[in-house]
Design an enzyme around this catalytic site. Sequence first.
Site, PDB file in Angstrom:
ATOM      1  N   ASP A 154      15.433  -5.156  -4.814  1.00  0.00           N
ATOM      2  CA  ASP A 154      15.670  -4.171  -3.759  1.00  0.00           C
ATOM      3  C   ASP A 154      16.626  -3.089  -4.244  1.00  0.00           C
ATOM      4  O   ASP A 154      17.130  -3.148  -5.375  1.00  0.00           O
ATOM      5  CB  ASP A 154      16.231  -4.914  -2.530  1.00  0.00           C
ATOM      6  CG  ASP A 154      15.651  -4.395  -1.234  1.00  0.00           C
ATOM      7  OD1 ASP A 154      15.306  -3.216  -1.174  1.00  0.00           O
ATOM      8  OD2 ASP A 154      15.567  -5.183  -0.274  1.00  0.00           O
ATOM      9  N   ASP A 212      10.391  -0.318   5.613  1.00  0.00           N
ATOM     10  CA  ASP A 212       9.998  -1.679   6.013  1.00  0.00           C
ATOM     11  C   ASP A 212       8.955  -1.698   7.116  1.00  0.00           C
ATOM     12  O   ASP A 212       9.095  -1.033   8.141  1.00  0.00           O
ATOM     13  CB  ASP A 212      11.234  -2.443   6.499  1.00  0.00           C
ATOM     14  CG  ASP A 212      12.191  -2.734   5.365  1.00  0.00           C
ATOM     15  OD1 ASP A 212      11.913  -2.310   4.221  1.00  0.00           O
ATOM     16  OD2 ASP A 212      13.222  -3.383   5.624  1.00  0.00           O
TER      17      ASP A 212
HETATM   18  C1  GLA Z   1      15.120  -4.307   2.587  1.00  0.00           C
HETATM   19  C2  GLA Z   1      13.673  -4.575   2.135  1.00  0.00           C
HETATM   20  C3  GLA Z   1      13.064  -5.626   3.019  1.00  0.00           C
HETATM   21  C4  GLA Z   1      13.892  -6.904   2.977  1.00  0.00           C
HETATM   22  C5  GLA Z   1      15.335  -6.615   3.344  1.00  0.00           C
HETATM   23  C6  GLA Z   1      16.242  -7.792   3.078  1.00  0.00           C
HETATM   24  O1  GLA Z   1      15.135  -3.712   3.841  1.00  0.00           O
HETATM   25  O2  GLA Z   1      12.930  -3.388   2.144  1.00  0.00           O
HETATM   26  O3  GLA Z   1      11.736  -5.882   2.631  1.00  0.00           O
HETATM   27  O4  GLA Z   1      13.806  -7.457   1.684  1.00  0.00           O
HETATM   28  O5  GLA Z   1      15.855  -5.511   2.603  1.00  0.00           O
HETATM   29  O6  GLA Z   1      17.578  -7.528   3.379  1.00  0.00           O
END
Ligand code: GLA
Length: 409
Positions: A154, A212
């Site tokens: 990430d 997301d």
């Molecule tokens: C980010 C990612 C998500 C998830 C969260 C976890 O938002 O894009 O897919 O992995 O972090 O904290």
Amino acid sequence: MRKKILYLLLLLALTQKQTFAQVKSANGNMLAATPPMGWMTWNYFADQIHEKEIMEMADALVKTGMRDAGYRYIFIDDGWQGGRDNRNNIIADPQKFPSGIKALADYVHSKGLKLGIYSDAAPLTCAGYTASLGFEEQDAKTFASWGIDYLKYDYCGAPPDAETAKHRYKTMADALRKSGREIAFGICEWGDRKPWLWAAEAGGQLWRTTGDVRDKWKRRSEKEGGEGILDIIDVNAGLDQYAGIGHWNDMDMLVVGLNGKKGPSGDLGGTGCSTAEYQSQMSLWSILTSPLAATNDLRTMDEQTKRILLNTEVIQLNQDPLGKQAVRKVNDAVWTILVKPLANGDYAVAVLNRSDAVQTADLKFADLGLNESYTVRDLWAHKTVAKGKKWKGQVNRHETKVFRLKNIK
Ligand code: GLA
């Protein structure tokens, strides 16, 4: 003279071998030759994960037939970390993983599955847990020693420019390659720095293209956070040229079967989707060759959810060995129509009704560049619905029809 020639030949052989090795590793060593499939912890559990429940999900993958349909990975997302020990080795939270990640990996492997884990290219992850910046080689070795098969990496807490991102992702990709284990690498910087242009070269097998996903059809206003199914399709349907064998546009997790419940999918306006909308997500993620990571509770799936996640004819499109992402041929207020060539010469066609009312489609295949006569199999009805050069029929609101066209010789 002869010696000199032999020496030159040897040199040539060696450099060629090295070039080959580089090409191979730049292609990710054919890790993820088809889009990875599995189940991911985030949308249901957020960071409240526990080894017992993850083992139950592994059992459910087997019991429901999902493993045999192709869902091979358990992807642990954020929240597993318990800091570092006095040698700076990253450790799992002992409350959440009392037996340790290695034991979990052994269990998952014993079921014929693979294990993925999560970290971030900054000091802390998105949910505020220990991450890997500055510890790339050490963490990659730790992951390898645990038997990890995949890393989602990430980008929270990192600077906005693209150059730093390329460098940080390449550093981790190199560390994984040196770790002694084949670990596929998922890049997650949400499409902000156009990763389709550089992520494969940095060593990623896949890269997220958007923010997301949430359990909703579409964003209700520009200001609303979280991506709906339609929002993500509209970004990815234009990125077909960047995907191929071993490098994929990642459209984020499936929300199929969440039904508006639980975890981060409930925040940012995730209120749930209709069955037609979930079916559309499965159809379009498949034809657009996205990884397929289910996130619902596999232990208690209703029949509709199983029917959608276990449609092997649709999954086959996603896993087709030619590895071509579907091309968007039509995109207007009512229809999005996509065409994907398949390894055996067939074509997959997806017809999405974007509008809020039932519509009649009058499809002439020649308008999509498909100039032969075909038998037309409906992959949701599981039967042949037409023969020839066209298909006409009704498509419900937000529904996607998926056809497999076979040339009539
Ligand atoms: C980010 C990612 C998500 C998830 C969260 C976890 O938002 O894009 O897919 O992995 O972090 O904290």
